[in-house]
Design an enzyme around this catalytic site. Structure first.
Site, PDB file in Angstrom:
ATOM      1  CG  HIS A 115      -1.989  -1.021   1.201  1.00  0.00           C
ATOM      2  ND1 HIS A 115      -2.868  -1.152   0.148  1.00  0.00           N
ATOM      3  CD2 HIS A 115      -2.310  -2.004   2.080  1.00  0.00           C
ATOM      4  CE1 HIS A 115      -3.689  -2.175   0.382  1.00  0.00           C
ATOM      5  NE2 HIS A 115      -3.361  -2.718   1.549  1.00  0.00           N
ATOM      6  CG  ASP A 154      -2.882  -8.290   0.462  1.00  0.00           C
ATOM      7  OD1 ASP A 154      -2.102  -8.598   1.374  1.00  0.00           O
ATOM      8  OD2 ASP A 154      -3.926  -7.627   0.645  1.00  0.00           O
ATOM      9  CG  HIS A 156      -6.509  -5.197   1.766  1.00  0.00           C
ATOM     10  ND1 HIS A 156      -6.022  -6.201   2.564  1.00  0.00           N
ATOM     11  CD2 HIS A 156      -7.566  -4.647   2.418  1.00  0.00           C
ATOM     12  CE1 HIS A 156      -6.749  -6.260   3.674  1.00  0.00           C
ATOM     13  NE2 HIS A 156      -7.695  -5.327   3.608  1.00  0.00           N
ATOM     14  CG  ASP A 243      -5.148  -9.924   2.978  1.00  0.00           C
ATOM     15  OD1 ASP A 243      -4.857 -10.405   1.856  1.00  0.00           O
ATOM     16  OD2 ASP A 243      -4.888  -8.757   3.297  1.00  0.00           O
TER      17      ASP A 243
HETATM   18 ZN    ZN Z   1      -4.184  -7.083   2.478  1.00  0.00          ZN
END
Ligand code: ZN
Ligand code: ZN
Ligand code: ZN
Lengths: 439, 557
Positions: A115, A154, A156, A243
């Site tokens: 991120h 991931d 996200h 995740d």
């Molecule tokens: Zn994540």
């Protein structure tokens, strides 16, 4: 005589759980995060397997960070030692591959990085430094033309990696994630397709909540692998966030340890790097073990979570249908990327992109405008004008690695001509000469 | 009087130490076919010169367990293995019969799937059919919860005379190693028991009431009765004896390199601030990686009797020994011949040694003297290269905290302590190669027996307190007890030391002699949801390694 277990592929592991570092004591990114993964790896006797080698992380330098990020006000005030080590861990793993010591490597390090965008005011999504990018750009110092594909699994959206490679055709970024309408950071849609010099080389695959093994593997087989076949990268990197697991507390997907291992097996990456994943007891020990075995070429079919129930995790058919349509659409866009790009850049000298960026971990709000010059000879000098609600207003100039002499000169001229009257900080990133200035 | 005895490849050495003085020594050839008789003959001869009443303890470093394994003279073993999910299980099949059973506990020791008793009954039938009497039971993560091992043992007990359980052998996590260690323990159980019975009988007959201890690979001892339960701990005690011997004769509290340069091999050890370095997990024997606690030691095939060849104009020393030195009637030139030719070592036929050097010198295009010198020099280089390689490995061992990565201890030897026949002659060469002071003691010829004599009871334990489950466990001692939610690090430390002392006493230590230390501790905040659900406390405690005393001079010089 006992039969010895042996890795088919030589595998390097940088396993650095940073047992003495946390964002805060109850934060998901805390000391305990890789404790049970370590227990599982130790109990399975991974370190005794012939062909698997453990390495300690290297420690990334300030310059390694500057190559990728504009840390505001500077690198030292934004990073902890752990960030240098986490990025250094990725570098060490990649070096082992590039030096030919191992065939593949897996960096199980924390904190994660996907991120972290070009501008860094603080921590977002538990990330400050984009460890993949820092790693790749360090290796590119010796291998200028390295074509890299990053496949981010991931849950996200890897918005940081997307931002860093937005305008870089030599780095194909593909992100699988839970649809941004239902999860942080709220981005990662199909139309985020790359900057003017790399339009089509940023591919987002937003999946509906509830996607399971079937869906992930469908996307892999029908979108990711065909695109990789055409792109022909020198290196494939898996941002192996975990995740998407059905037990993850922060997300809503139904992926499994078996699924992660199969995905890794099919993707066959040179490198995997741990990203997120916060089901530290029920998922991480099994997913990490699965990925290690898959990368080493060892039978992973016996790796299963305690509560694994194939029937319960079966993907509903409406999701399957949706994913089929989505995959078709994404692949079509990839095939049409040249035409789509032509429409976008037609008659333009510059392309601007304005965004608001939220740093959830540190609670910072940033407003920025990026400007990409469209240059016929190179990927073009580009700038960021950014303001944060912590009182900074910065101007950052990037001269890309492939810059033509005009763009190089223009970058330096911009840096000289921009007055400190408007800005708290001004940065120049000269990737051609690998030098970094700020004032 | 303390008696120390070491069984080597060719000789048995024994010493008697009284108040820090070596008052008697003996060296007798060993007959490995009749090991016990060899040992006892040497001891009897030694005892005959002293008052047996005064013997305080006898410490033996024997090869009984090692030889049984290396020579494959083991009992058939029935293995019951609970593999759980994870790696495939085929490579764990080390027993004569291997039964893989269902059920498992996870990494926190939580029961996920129960045992199926029918599978155990079947295993019992199978083992009986095959006339197997030694069994081993190992379950994955038994260090976290050994209830399955206990249950299975109960079922086996009435049918078999020896049952090894994995959790009794080590608290460390490494399932394959635990399987192999348990297998070996079961496989040598009867051999060691016979040996132990022979000793007991002979001691009784001679009226010796002193306690007898067996040396282990970690440089410490254990009582004969404890060794009978866990004979696998007594494998490969030879290098440990020489390590202890070097330290008894040459004391240091610095980082040091220790060398035992023998006839066939050179053993390499290290000290960190004067303290021994241990193998991170355990020692290897044959193709088995084990969890047997051991001093870090590395052996290379390079010694006084190593055969010398010249390949492509280059000297090649070892790794084989093809017989005694040429000067002593052997087939090939050896480093010992170089020493004899240079007139440094005064044994054997010097003419023959010179002849051996002459043959080599022609191929190397050197003078005879330079040839001999080059052999010793090459030996020095070989040792230096190996030591550098090992140090690089040791100093890059994986670490798991930011603090260790940034500030962790790196071993950098400040001196060299060494023993062995050629040691004295290698001193100037090694001093130059390493640029370090190099020492060797006068009494190196019985160093191993001295080391064995001065070894003390050692042991370690692994404690885990999981306050969210409310369980504290110490697998090595079979402790699995309830704790409350507020249990903290201090209580855990205290409990660890208590249990450690209890264990040391059970191994034969006198309570007032026990020195304990905590070598690792960590506390993890366990968070579920956004709230702290408990603490995961992990402690490793051990008896401080070291010697019972030091030796001063010796009267028998
Ligand atoms: Zn994540
Ligand atoms: Zn240009
Ligand atoms: Zn502005």
């Amino acid at each position: 005589m006992i039969k010895m277990i042996k890795a088919k592929n030589k595998l390097g592991l940088v396993f650095f759980p940073a047992f003495d570092w946390a964002i805060s004591s109850t934060h998901p990114e805390r000391e305990e995060r890789l404790l049970y993964t370590q227990d599982q790896i130790f109990e399975e006797g991974i370190e005794d397997i012939e062909g698997i080698y453990f390495y300690n992380p290297a420690i990334a330098t300030e310059k390694d960070i500057q190559r990728v990020h504009f840390c505001v006000p500077d690198v030292k005030s934004r990073l902890t030692k752990s960030h240098f080590i986490s990025a250094g861990g990725a570098i060490k793993a990649f070096e082992a591959v590039m030096d030919g010591d191992v065939d593949k490597a897996f960096a199980l390090v924390r904190p994660p990085g996907h991120h972290a965008q070009r501008v860094v005011y603080g921590d977002r999504g538990f990330c400050i430094v984009n460890i993949e990018a820092v790693m790749i750009e360090r290796i590119r110092q010796q291998n200028k033309d390295l074509r890299v594909a990053i496949v981010d699994t991931d849950c996200h959206h890897g918005d940081g990696t997307q931002d860093i490679y937005w305008n870089d055709k030599n780095t194909l970024f593909i992100s699988f994630h839970q649809d941004g309408r239902t999860l942080y950071p709220g981005t990662g849609f199909l139309d985020e397709f790359g900057g003017p010099s790399a339009y089509g080389y940023n591919i987002n695959i937003p999946l509906p909540p509830g996607t399971g093994e079937e869906g992930f593997l469908y996307v892999l087989d029908n979108v990711v692998l065909p695109i990789l076949d055409e792109y022909k990268p020198d290196i494939i990197i898996n941002s192996a966030g975990q995740d998407n697991h059905y037990t993850d507390p922060l997300t809503n997907m139904n992926f499994t340890a078996q699924g992660y291992a199969k995905l890794n097996d099919k993707l066959n990456p040179h490198m995997a790097i741990l990203e997120g994943g916060y089901s530290i007891e029920g998922a991480l020990p099994y997913i990490n073990l699965g990925i290690i075995l898959a990368m080493a070429g060892i039978d992973y079919s016996h790796v299963k979570e305690p509560d694994y129930d194939k029937d319960k995790l079966k993907q509903p058919s409406d999701i399957t249908e949706y994913i089929k349509k989505l995959s078709h659409m994404i692949y079509k866009r990839w095939q049409n990327r040249e035409k789509l790009r032509a429409d976008i850049v037609k008659g333009k000298d510059n392309i601007q992109r304005a965004r608001q960026i939220y740093y959830d971990t540190d609670g910072i709000l940033e407003n920025q405008t990026q400007n990409f010059k469209i240059c016929k000879k190179c990927s073009g000098v580009n700038t960021i004008d950014s303001q944060s609600d912590t009182g900074y207003h910065i101007f950052a100039i990037t001269i890309p690695m492939d810059a033509c002499s005009d763009c190089l000169d223009q970058g330096y001229k911009l840096y000289q001509d921009t007055s400190k009257f408007h800005y708290t900080n001004i940065y120049l990133q000269d990737r051609v000469n690998d030098v970094y200035y700020s004032k | 009087m303390i008696v120390g005895l070491d069984v080597g490849g060719t000789n048995i050495d024994a010493v008697i130490i009284e108040k820090g003085n070596i008052i008697d020594t003996i060296k007798r050839p060993v007959n490995h076919e009749h090991l016990f008789e060899s040992i006892w003959t040497a001891l009897e001869e030694l005892f005959s010169r002293h008052d047996k009443e005064n013997i305080e303890r006898i410490n033996l470093s024997t090869t009984v367990s090692t030889n049984a394994i290396v020579e494959n003279k083991t009992s058939p073993v029935g293995m019951i293995i609970q593999n759980g999910p994870g790696l495939p299980n085929d490579y764990l099949a080390c027993g004569d019969e291997n039964v893989f059973i269902s059920g498992y506990v996870d990494h926190r020791g939580k029961l996920v799937k129960d045992l199926d008793q029918k599978e155990i009954d079947k295993a019992i039938e199978l083992f009986k059919e095959r006339n197997i009497d030694s069994c081993a039971v190992v379950t994955k993560f038994c260090t976290r919860n050994f209830s399955h091992e206990l249950k299975i043992k109960e079922l086996l007990e009435k049918h078999f005379s020896s049952i090894t359980m994995g959790h009794n052998l080590s608290g460390k996590l490494n399932f394959p190693r635990r399987v192999f260690t348990s297998y070996l323990n079961a496989a040598i159980y009867h051999t060691f028991k016979n040996f132990s019975n022979d000793i007991k009988k002979s001691m009784e007959r001679e009226g010796i009431g002193a306690p007898l201890y067996i040396l282990k690979a970690d440089g410490g001892t254990t009582s004969l009765s404890a060794a009978q339960e866990r004979p696998v701990e007594t494998i490969l005690s030879g290098p440990a004896a020489s390590f202890m011997g070097i330290n008894a004769l040459l004391h240091t509290d610095k980082d040091a390199l220790l060398l035992d340069i023998g006839g066939t091999t050179t053993d390499i050890f290290f000290l960190a601030d004067g303290l021994p370095l241990f193998e991170p997990l355990g020692i290897e024997i044959g193709s088995y990686k084990t969890l047997v606690r051991a001093l870090y030691s590395h052996s290379i095939g390079l010694g006084g009797d190593s055969s010398i060849e010249i390949t492509n104009g280059r000297l090649k020393i070892g790794p084989n020994r093809e017989g005694p030195p040429y000067a002593l009637g052997g087939p090939k030139a050896t480093p010992t011949d170089a020493l004899i030719a240079l007139d440094k070592m005064k044994i054997g036929n010097r003419e023959k040694a010179i002849e051996a050097m002459k043959l080599l010198s022609k191929e190397l295009n050197l003078s005879i003297k330079d040839t001999a010198q080059k052999i010793l020099d090459t030996m020095g280089d070989m040792i230096k290269n190996e030591v550098d390689r090992l140090l690089a490995q040791i100093n890059s061992k994986p670490v798991y905290t930011v603090k260790e990565l940034l500030y962790g201890k790196k071993i950098k030897p400040q001196l060299i302590n060494m023993i062995g026949g050629p040691a004295k002659f290698m001193q100037p060469i090694l001093e130059k190669k390493f640029n370090l002071p190099c020492y060797f003691p006068k009494h190196y010829h019985v160093a191993n027996a001295i080391g064995a004599a001065l070894a003390k009871i050692t042991t370690d334990i692994t404690l885990i307190a999981d306050t969210s489950q409310g369980i504290l466990s110490v697998p090595e001692m079979g402790v699995y007890e309830k704790i409350n939610r507020n249990y903290g690090l201090d209580s855990a430390r205290q409990r660890a030391i208590e249990i450690l002392i209890e264990r040391a006493v059970s191994l034969g230590a006198a309570k007032d002699e026990i020195e304990t230390e905590i070598i690792e501790e960590s506390v993890f905040n366990m968070v579920r949801g956004f709230f702290t659900s408990g603490k995961n406390i992990r402690i490793k405690a051990q008896i401080k390694p070291g010697l019972i005393g030091e030796v001063k001079g010796d009267k028998n010089d």
